[in-house]
Design an enzyme around this catalytic site. Sequence first.
Site, PDB file in Angstrom:
ATOM      1  N   SER A   1      23.553  41.286  45.529  1.00 39.16           N
ATOM      2  CA  SER A   1      24.800  41.772  46.030  1.00 39.16           C
ATOM      3  C   SER A   1      24.659  42.121  47.561  1.00 39.16           C
ATOM      4  O   SER A   1      24.923  41.019  48.042  1.00 39.16           O
ATOM      5  CB  SER A   1      24.974  43.091  45.386  1.00 39.16           C
TER       6      SER A   1
ATOM      7  N   ASP B   1      32.236  39.279  36.654  1.00 42.95           N
ATOM      8  CA  ASP B   1      31.884  40.254  37.819  1.00 42.95           C
ATOM      9  C   ASP B   1      32.811  39.782  38.756  1.00 42.95           C
ATOM     10  O   ASP B   1      33.513  38.453  39.208  1.00 42.95           O
ATOM     11  CB  ASP B   1      30.573  39.566  38.529  1.00 42.95           C
TER      12      ASP B   1
ATOM     13  N   HIS C   1      28.100  42.537  37.016  1.00 41.32           N
ATOM     14  CA  HIS C   1      27.668  42.826  38.317  1.00 41.32           C
ATOM     15  C   HIS C   1      26.314  43.649  38.063  1.00 41.32           C
ATOM     16  O   HIS C   1      26.570  44.791  37.548  1.00 41.32           O
ATOM     17  CB  HIS C   1      28.651  43.023  39.407  1.00 41.32           C
TER      18      HIS C   1
END
Length: 316
Positions: free
Chosen positions: A163, A258, A288
């Site tokens: 991320s 996501d 995610h």
Amino acid sequence: MADPRLDPEMAAFNAMMEARAAALPPIRLALPFDGPRALTEALNLPLAEGGPAMAASGDRWLPVRGRRIQCRVHRPPGEGPLPVLLYLHGGGWVWNSIDTHDRLMREYAAAAGCIVVGPDYALSPEAVFPQALEECAAVLRWIAAEGAAWGIDPARIVLGGDSAGANLAAGLALWQRAEGAPVALRGLLLNYGVFDSRLDTPSYAEFASGYGLTRERMAFYWGAYAPRPADRVNPLAAPLRGSLAGLPPCLLHIAELDVLASENHAMAAALRAAGVPVETRLFPGMVHGFLRAVGHVGQARQAMAAAGDWLRARFA
């Protein structure tokens, strides 16, 4: 969440986390941020329990840019200097830590037979772009110059992250390239990364809410990390905005459900167009952050194993 594409194990994990969150005060996207961070740590720390045992684990402190940065260092069993994965944790640049990601780092150390170093870089909104990037760059330089003292082979370094951590890893690789690649990198491990500041992609529209990471949260994260609009188009903050030529080989793991899926597919395409060797894997039914569910979700374990194989090949 009623999406039939959602993996059953992922759905069960989400329900478990929602039940845990219901027992805590709501996490609000508002300043001051120490309270929301403490709640997020309390929610996520149990996920760091269990997993592989290391030959040695501990914290080291490095003098970086006028302060001391805590680095989590995991060494798996093995003789001699070992290759290293410098892993940058995710959390929207605003929360999570080397504690919430401790198991994730140990999983990679065990899967790849490498040392994993995780820096506890400065968080936003107190520290804005490019402070976290500068701190991670300093840790990388130290590993290349002095890492032998930790049993590291400085000729075998891979950068990785998830991320916002994948964003920092990609930005740091671009920074290295701009400086003439003073530290040789064997590869980039990029897990469902933030690669652009746009919030209008198809996946942002499809998964804007109800899938964990929301469009609202990403807007907050970008505002915290890069409050100056000009910084949000800087390739060091938004790697898709720049040329990617000359980056080391990449492995991209992409979650299907996501908000960041579109920019991850775009990143893979841009890397290939720039001549960078790229391997991608799409994980169907995953949302995610699914790697934090490695103790609960089979596809997270599959992702760890695949990354371990890729890392071993890069280190060979």
